[in-house]
Design a protein around this motif. Structure first.
Motif, PDB file in Angstrom:
ATOM      1  N   SER A   2      95.294  55.853 -18.167  1.00 41.92           N
ATOM      2  CA  SER A   2      94.059  55.105 -18.323  1.00 41.92           C
ATOM      3  C   SER A   2      94.173  53.711 -17.711  1.00 41.92           C
ATOM      4  O   SER A   2      93.229  53.240 -17.071  1.00 41.92           O
ATOM      5  CB  SER A   2      93.691  55.000 -19.803  1.00 41.92           C
ATOM      6  OG  SER A   2      94.821  54.654 -20.561  1.00 41.92           O
ATOM      7  N   HIS A   5      93.827  53.792 -13.821  1.00 42.38           N
ATOM      8  CA  HIS A   5      92.470  53.971 -13.330  1.00 42.38           C
ATOM      9  C   HIS A   5      91.571  52.791 -13.683  1.00 42.38           C
ATOM     10  O   HIS A   5      90.686  52.425 -12.903  1.00 42.38           O
ATOM     11  CB  HIS A   5      91.897  55.278 -13.877  1.00 42.38           C
ATOM     12  CG  HIS A   5      92.418  56.490 -13.185  1.00 42.38           C
ATOM     13  ND1 HIS A   5      93.215  57.414 -13.810  1.00 42.38           N
ATOM     14  CD2 HIS A   5      92.286  56.908 -11.904  1.00 42.38           C
ATOM     15  CE1 HIS A   5      93.535  58.368 -12.949  1.00 42.38           C
ATOM     16  NE2 HIS A   5      92.985  58.083 -11.789  1.00 42.38           N
ATOM     17  N   ALA A   6      91.802  52.220 -14.846  1.00 40.13           N
ATOM     18  CA  ALA A   6      91.004  51.059 -15.228  1.00 40.13           C
ATOM     19  C   ALA A   6      91.230  49.919 -14.233  1.00 40.13           C
ATOM     20  O   ALA A   6      90.277  49.280 -13.782  1.00 40.13           O
ATOM     21  CB  ALA A   6      91.369  50.619 -16.642  1.00 40.13           C
ATOM     22  N   ALA A   9      89.436  50.659 -11.054  1.00 45.90           N
ATOM     23  CA  ALA A   9      87.993  50.462 -11.178  1.00 45.90           C
ATOM     24  C   ALA A   9      87.646  48.980 -11.145  1.00 45.90           C
ATOM     25  O   ALA A   9      86.636  48.578 -10.556  1.00 45.90           O
ATOM     26  CB  ALA A   9      87.484  51.100 -12.463  1.00 45.90           C
ATOM     27  N   LEU A  10      88.497  48.165 -11.765  1.00 40.49           N
ATOM     28  CA  LEU A  10      88.241  46.723 -11.790  1.00 40.49           C
ATOM     29  C   LEU A  10      88.427  46.101 -10.411  1.00 40.49           C
ATOM     30  O   LEU A  10      87.984  44.981 -10.169  1.00 40.49           O
ATOM     31  CB  LEU A  10      89.167  46.037 -12.805  1.00 40.49           C
ATOM     32  CG  LEU A  10      88.857  46.334 -14.268  1.00 40.49           C
ATOM     33  CD1 LEU A  10      89.936  45.764 -15.171  1.00 40.49           C
ATOM     34  CD2 LEU A  10      87.489  45.771 -14.649  1.00 40.49           C
ATOM     35  N   GLU A  12      86.972  46.783  -7.791  1.00 38.90           N
ATOM     36  CA  GLU A  12      85.778  46.920  -6.953  1.00 38.90           C
ATOM     37  C   GLU A  12      85.683  45.764  -5.964  1.00 38.90           C
ATOM     38  O   GLU A  12      85.266  45.934  -4.832  1.00 38.90           O
ATOM     39  CB  GLU A  12      84.534  46.935  -7.844  1.00 38.90           C
ATOM     40  CG  GLU A  12      84.081  48.316  -8.218  1.00 38.90           C
ATOM     41  CD  GLU A  12      82.676  48.573  -7.691  1.00 38.90           C
ATOM     42  OE1 GLU A  12      82.418  49.702  -7.255  1.00 38.90           O
ATOM     43  OE2 GLU A  12      81.861  47.642  -7.710  1.00 38.90           O
ATOM     44  N   PHE A  24      90.510  43.176 -18.053  1.00 42.05           N
ATOM     45  CA  PHE A  24      90.735  44.350 -18.887  1.00 42.05           C
ATOM     46  C   PHE A  24      90.608  43.991 -20.356  1.00 42.05           C
ATOM     47  O   PHE A  24      89.915  44.673 -21.116  1.00 42.05           O
ATOM     48  CB  PHE A  24      92.121  44.926 -18.600  1.00 42.05           C
ATOM     49  CG  PHE A  24      92.445  46.169 -19.386  1.00 42.05           C
ATOM     50  CD1 PHE A  24      92.195  47.426 -18.874  1.00 42.05           C
ATOM     51  CD2 PHE A  24      93.018  46.070 -20.653  1.00 42.05           C
ATOM     52  CE1 PHE A  24      92.492  48.571 -19.594  1.00 42.05           C
ATOM     53  CE2 PHE A  24      93.315  47.209 -21.388  1.00 42.05           C
ATOM     54  CZ  PHE A  24      93.044  48.460 -20.859  1.00 42.05           C
ATOM     55  N   ARG A  27      86.994  43.144 -21.496  1.00 39.44           N
ATOM     56  CA  ARG A  27      86.108  44.309 -21.622  1.00 39.44           C
ATOM     57  C   ARG A  27      86.441  45.162 -22.824  1.00 39.44           C
ATOM     58  O   ARG A  27      85.549  45.709 -23.474  1.00 39.44           O
ATOM     59  CB  ARG A  27      86.206  45.165 -20.365  1.00 39.44           C
ATOM     60  CG  ARG A  27      85.244  44.741 -19.290  1.00 39.44           C
ATOM     61  CD  ARG A  27      85.669  45.292 -17.967  1.00 39.44           C
ATOM     62  NE  ARG A  27      84.816  44.846 -16.891  1.00 39.44           N
ATOM     63  CZ  ARG A  27      84.696  43.593 -16.492  1.00 39.44           C
ATOM     64  NH1 ARG A  27      85.362  42.639 -17.123  1.00 39.44           N
ATOM     65  NH2 ARG A  27      83.912  43.267 -15.488  1.00 39.44           N
ATOM     66  N   THR A  28      87.729  45.340 -23.097  1.00 42.78           N
ATOM     67  CA  THR A  28      88.083  46.188 -24.226  1.00 42.78           C
ATOM     68  C   THR A  28      88.138  45.383 -25.526  1.00 42.78           C
ATOM     69  O   THR A  28      88.605  45.882 -26.550  1.00 42.78           O
ATOM     70  CB  THR A  28      89.441  46.869 -23.991  1.00 42.78           C
ATOM     71  OG1 THR A  28      90.412  45.864 -23.722  1.00 42.78           O
ATOM     72  CG2 THR A  28      89.370  47.821 -22.823  1.00 42.78           C
ATOM     73  N   LEU A  34      96.990  44.128 -23.124  1.00 42.23           N
ATOM     74  CA  LEU A  34      97.671  44.722 -21.973  1.00 42.23           C
ATOM     75  C   LEU A  34      98.754  43.768 -21.480  1.00 42.23           C
ATOM     76  O   LEU A  34      98.475  42.627 -21.144  1.00 42.23           O
ATOM     77  CB  LEU A  34      96.647  44.993 -20.862  1.00 42.23           C
ATOM     78  CG  LEU A  34      97.177  45.498 -19.524  1.00 42.23           C
ATOM     79  CD1 LEU A  34      97.921  46.808 -19.713  1.00 42.23           C
ATOM     80  CD2 LEU A  34      96.035  45.675 -18.541  1.00 42.23           C
ATOM     81  N   TRP A  78      87.517  59.512 -10.775  1.00 39.42           N
ATOM     82  CA  TRP A  78      87.798  59.244 -12.194  1.00 39.42           C
ATOM     83  C   TRP A  78      86.499  59.206 -12.992  1.00 39.42           C
ATOM     84  O   TRP A  78      86.399  59.818 -14.054  1.00 39.42           O
ATOM     85  CB  TRP A  78      88.547  57.919 -12.330  1.00 39.42           C
ATOM     86  CG  TRP A  78      89.016  57.634 -13.719  1.00 39.42           C
ATOM     87  CD1 TRP A  78      89.769  58.448 -14.519  1.00 39.42           C
ATOM     88  CD2 TRP A  78      88.775  56.442 -14.472  1.00 39.42           C
ATOM     89  NE1 TRP A  78      90.015  57.830 -15.725  1.00 39.42           N
ATOM     90  CE2 TRP A  78      89.416  56.602 -15.726  1.00 39.42           C
ATOM     91  CE3 TRP A  78      88.103  55.246 -14.221  1.00 39.42           C
ATOM     92  CZ2 TRP A  78      89.394  55.616 -16.714  1.00 39.42           C
ATOM     93  CZ3 TRP A  78      88.081  54.267 -15.198  1.00 39.42           C
ATOM     94  CH2 TRP A  78      88.716  54.448 -16.423  1.00 39.42           C
ATOM     95  N   PHE A  79      85.515  58.518 -12.453  1.00 40.64           N
ATOM     96  CA  PHE A  79      84.253  58.410 -13.189  1.00 40.64           C
ATOM     97  C   PHE A  79      83.487  59.738 -13.195  1.00 40.64           C
ATOM     98  O   PHE A  79      82.709  60.004 -14.104  1.00 40.64           O
ATOM     99  CB  PHE A  79      83.383  57.302 -12.598  1.00 40.64           C
ATOM    100  CG  PHE A  79      83.795  55.928 -13.032  1.00 40.64           C
ATOM    101  CD1 PHE A  79      83.833  55.612 -14.383  1.00 40.64           C
ATOM    102  CD2 PHE A  79      84.153  54.962 -12.115  1.00 40.64           C
ATOM    103  CE1 PHE A  79      84.215  54.352 -14.807  1.00 40.64           C
ATOM    104  CE2 PHE A  79      84.537  53.696 -12.529  1.00 40.64           C
ATOM    105  CZ  PHE A  79      84.578  53.389 -13.872  1.00 40.64           C
ATOM    106  N   ALA A 139      80.364  45.997 -23.770  1.00 37.87           N
ATOM    107  CA  ALA A 139      81.594  46.776 -23.619  1.00 37.87           C
ATOM    108  C   ALA A 139      82.468  46.677 -24.862  1.00 37.87           C
ATOM    109  O   ALA A 139      82.887  47.682 -25.429  1.00 37.87           O
ATOM    110  CB  ALA A 139      82.366  46.288 -22.389  1.00 37.87           C
TER     111      ALA A 139
END
Lengths: 183, 183
Positions: A2, A5-6, A9-10, A12, A24, A27-28, A34, A78-79, A139
């Motif tokens: 996870s 991939h996270a 994705a970040l 972008e 990260f 958002r979580t 982390l 992934w998405f 989020a």
DNA sequence: GAGTATGTATATACCGAGTATGTACCGCCT
DNA sequence: AGGCGGTACATACTCGGTATATACATACTC
């Protein structure tokens, strides 16, 4: 998998390692802190695998990373792919109970009760967090809700375990237990 | 950590490596297949840490392991201590959604829908297993129930996410969303 | 102003979890 | 005799995760 991939994705837009961790965690909702080190090791693995490439440095001298074409494909994939549930995450609590019922020296009922208390407390903690506004951003709010739903399900399951254990104990003297009528 | 402690608990009586795997998989109802190699690496770590010791071989020449005193204490402690929920397991699905809502190019609603379908299918698989008698023994049944409860909670959460996303989208033009009234 | 805490930023060493692979032995089948 | 599959053990390797080291800037303080 996870975290990998996270981070992808970040990415972008080009970012540097420390920034990725901050994003990260924001958002979580700080539910899953982390470790920074993991960001850098993961980034270097992603670079090795050609999903990410170093993209120079910004004005402050921080080394940027950006997605390669393969990386963009990976993120999209992934998405587009739901999280696997065919081989669900190994769950310590379920394992614990499954083993406990087979070990005669363990008082399973007590284990269930203790866990129920602990989970209840955690649940109250989540609700307190939610009330204090930790869940106000979208989020972070969803993540917090996820924890709440999971904890509630855990408590329901523990109650269900208790009932089933009682029934099993009661029918251990009876000729043959009839299972399967309660799901 | 769960495998380590599960193996320790199964070592109530002396056993050999392969047997431990079989016991583990039988109790958890094959929901979590356990690689044999991990049994041996875990056993050697446990031996290194003084929780387990080699106990000769049985009649067929298989090398047995047994608990040390420290090992017995460790097992007792495991059963007496509830599973930590202060730093819950990192959850790929929650992370995925939390990241997705922040990445504009992702259609979060679609991700939710896809996941809902996948989880629904998994849930039906569990119910089929239960009906086919896989849950008839106590331990395996509890594990299967756990998966069912978790999947149901996941679906509820996904529905909740959808609602909250819709509300967020609707109120993105309105002055200020009022959160927190739904938990 | 020297010393020292604090925060930002990167890098690396290390351990545990988990997978894949290899090897040997045994019984069974044809 | 040769091949197949199950039992049993061992090791190599990757990945996730934590701890630690280093460098630099800012800020506080005595």
């Amino acid at each position: 998998m996870s975290v990998k991939h996270a981070l992808l994705a970040l990415l972008e837009k080009p970012r540097y390692g420390y920034e990725l961790r901050a994003e990260f965690e924001q958002r979580t909702g700080a539910s899953w802190p982390l470790n920074v080190g993991q960001v850098y090791t993961t980034l270097s693995r992603l670079e090795r695998d050609g999903l990410v490439e170093a993209g120079g440095t910004d004005a402050e001298g921080r080394s940027l990373y950006q997605l390669t074409e393969a990386g963009k494909v990976e993120v999209k994939g992934w998405f587009d792919t739901p999280v696997e549930r065919t081989q669900p995450q190994r769950d310590e609590l379920a394992i614990k109970l499954a083993v406990a019922v087979a070990v005669p020296s363990v008082d399973v009922g007590k284990v269930v009760q203790q866990q129920r208390n602990a989970t209840m407390q955690a649940l109250q903690g989540y609700r307190r967090q939610a009330r204090s506004g930790a869940g106000d951003d979208l989020a972070g709010g969803l993540v917090l809700d996820r924890l709440v739903f999971a904890a509630e399900a855990e408590i329901r399951w523990l109650d269900h375990c208790e009932a089933r254990l009682r029934r099993a104990a009661a029918s251990s003297t009876a000729p043959e237990p009839v299972e399967g009528g309660d799901r």
